[in-house]
Scaffold this motif. Structure first.
Motif, PDB file in Angstrom:
ATOM      1  N   UNK A 115       6.594  42.874   5.717  1.00  0.00           N
ATOM      2  CA  UNK A 115       6.894  44.238   5.731  1.00  0.00           C
ATOM      3  C   UNK A 115       7.026  45.198   6.863  1.00  0.00           C
ATOM      4  N   UNK A 116       7.061  44.151   8.213  1.00  0.00           N
ATOM      5  CA  UNK A 116       7.358  45.029   9.140  1.00  0.00           C
ATOM      6  C   UNK A 116       6.955  44.263  10.662  1.00  0.00           C
ATOM      7  N   UNK A 117       7.520  45.012  11.631  1.00  0.00           N
ATOM      8  CA  UNK A 117       7.144  44.268  12.881  1.00  0.00           C
ATOM      9  C   UNK A 117       6.446  45.306  13.648  1.00  0.00           C
ATOM     10  N   UNK A 118       5.725  44.812  14.506  1.00  0.00           N
ATOM     11  CA  UNK A 118       5.025  45.853  15.611  1.00  0.00           C
ATOM     12  C   UNK A 118       4.563  45.037  16.979  1.00  0.00           C
ATOM     13  N   UNK A 119       4.393  45.750  17.951  1.00  0.00           N
ATOM     14  CA  UNK A 119       4.288  45.189  19.488  1.00  0.00           C
ATOM     15  C   UNK A 119       2.870  45.666  19.740  1.00  0.00           C
ATOM     16  N   UNK A 120       2.071  44.518  19.995  1.00  0.00           N
ATOM     17  CA  UNK A 120       0.762  44.776  20.417  1.00  0.00           C
ATOM     18  C   UNK A 120       0.400  43.694  21.522  1.00  0.00           C
ATOM     19  N   UNK A 121      -0.897  43.881  22.161  1.00  0.00           N
ATOM     20  CA  UNK A 121      -1.250  42.752  22.847  1.00  0.00           C
ATOM     21  C   UNK A 121      -1.514  41.187  22.318  1.00  0.00           C
ATOM     22  N   UNK A 122      -0.898  40.434  23.209  1.00  0.00           N
ATOM     23  CA  UNK A 122      -0.984  38.979  22.623  1.00  0.00           C
ATOM     24  C   UNK A 122      -2.614  38.798  22.703  1.00  0.00           C
TER      25      UNK A 122
END
Length: 185
Positions: A115-122
């Motif tokens: 449904x989508x892609x996101x950038x968050x902390x590993x």
């Protein structure tokens, strides 16, 4: 044609499409170094094999030959498998889905579920790290990918996948979104 029968289709183009995966991101320095180690491991295996063949022809063994061979090849098998898995870690796509290849496992997600892609902390052990990672949202949950954005600090960092500079990382996330949208999702 046997593989087509096993996969439930006789259409060669479909079978090839399912089996061919394309890496979405460039290789980082980490993977180039791993490629060197992989090549070194293969070369070392060849040298050890040649040496063992020479000894088997009349040399003297300090241990039972079968034990020595089993230990040497066991260590080499683990080494080569681990380095190859680290080298192949990343995000791959094809017409049917998205493949997240980690060091110890691989997760394949059909495009219909993404449904989508996101950038968050590993994350490591439920703790945020200093680096950002690409995350995939699906109909059944969210998955952290092994690809991370390079950071200039030396705080807590995960070192299990490609680390990309900002331009390459952002281009990868945009490309993933384009792939998802082109599949009608």
């Amino acid at each position: 044609m046997i593989s087509g029968v096993l996969m439930g289709t006789k259409d060669r183009k479909t079978v090839t499409g399912r089996l061919s995966w394309k890496r979405v991101h460039p290789m980082g320095r980490h993977q180039l170094l791993l490629g060197f180690f992989l090549g070194f491991g293969v070369l070392f295996t060849v040298v050890i094999s040649a040496s063992l063949l020479g000894r088997a022809g009349g040399g003297h063994w300090n241990v039972h030959p079968a034990v020595g061979i089993a230990v040497i090849y066991g260590v080499l098998a683990v080494w080569l498998t681990f380095v190859a898995r680290m080298y192949l870690t990343g995000i791959f796509v094809n017409d049917h889905g998205l493949r997240l290849r980690y060091v110890f496992f691989t997760r394949t997600l059909p495009w219909a579920t993404v449904t989508g892609f996101d950038v968050r902390p590993a994350r490591i052990f439920d703790t945020d790290t200093d680096r950002q990672a690409c995350w995939v949202s699906t109909t059944s949950g969210t998955y952290e990918t092994p690809v991370q954005l390079s950071s200039g600090t030396a705080a807590l960092q995960k070192r299990s996948g490609p680390v990309l500079p900002a331009d390459d990382f952002n281009r990868m996330v945009d490309q993933l979104e384009r792939h998802r949208r082109s599949r009608g999702h």
